[in-house]
Write a protein that holds these residues in place. Structure first.
Motif, short mmCIF file in Angstrom:
data_model
loop_
_atom_site.label_atom_id
_atom_site.label_comp_id
_atom_site.label_asym_id
_atom_site.label_seq_id
_atom_site.Cartn_x
_atom_site.Cartn_y
_atom_site.Cartn_z
N PRO A 111 1.08 -0.94 0.41
CA PRO A 111 -0.06 -0.32 0.57
C PRO A 111 1.10 1.49 -0.16
O PRO A 111 1.91 1.15 0.82
CB PRO A 111 -1.06 -0.37 1.34
N SER A 112 0.20 2.00 -0.18
CA SER A 112 0.76 3.62 -0.02
C SER A 112 1.82 3.80 1.35
O SER A 112 1.00 3.42 2.15
CB SER A 112 -0.11 5.00 -0.69
N GLY A 113 2.94 4.29 1.27
CA GLY A 113 4.02 4.53 1.94
C GLY A 113 4.50 3.77 2.19
O GLY A 113 5.12 3.46 3.30
#
Length: 163
Positions: A111-113
């Motif tokens: 996921p993003s991050g």
């Protein structure tokens, strides 16, 4: 684990137990036209089958049930595991190491991050790429700087999870 209820339009008699694949422990009870099947926990991430063969149930007059197979997928409840690491854990590596590769036993997502780093005397962020194949993932981290001499580093993953 909730029991399965098989509801019939008339009273039934269990003549033969169902087959459960993959095998798990179970118990069958009958009350009128309701067959209740309690069971042990199902394995993670598999196709389960409950097979009532022809004649395994009858009505009270002896009429034979034609049989049925119920199939369903179980949920993946196990976290991904690293099954191979390059360099291997505890290996002495050159200061100009270029890549860290981690192979997982299942497909993972980022996921993003999400981030991958080496943590030791200093923190070395890695530029990473996640490659997923059928049933597994490979995470490749490329070092952005040289390592410090005679230091121990640990790979740190943040945000990666089951697909």
């Amino acid at each position: 684990t909730d029991p399965f209820l098989f509801v019939f339009n008339e009273d039934v008699v269990v003549v033969d137990q169902p087959t459960v694949r993959p095998a798990v422990g179970f118990d069958v009870r009958v009350e009128g036209g309701v067959v209740t099947m309690t069971h042990d926990a199902f394995p993670s991430s598999v196709t389960m089958s409950i097979i009532w063969s022809q004649g395994s149930l009858t009505d009270v007059s002896g009429n034979i049930f034609a049989g049925a197979t119920i199939q369903f997928e179980t949920k993946d409840v196990l976290p991904p595991e690293i099954v191979r690491a390059t360099p291997a854990n505890g290996t002495l590596v050159p200061l100009n190491l270029v890549e860290v590769v981690l192979s997982f036993n299942e497909v993972v997502q980022s996921p993003s991050g999400s981030r991958m780093s080496l943590v030791g005397a200093s923190v070395v962020l890695l530029e990473w790429a996640l490659e997923s194949q059928s049933g597994y993932s490979v995470l490749r981290g490329h070092l952005t700087q040289e390592l410090l001499p005679e230091q121990q580093y640990v790979v740190q993953l943040v945000g990666f999870c089951d697909a």
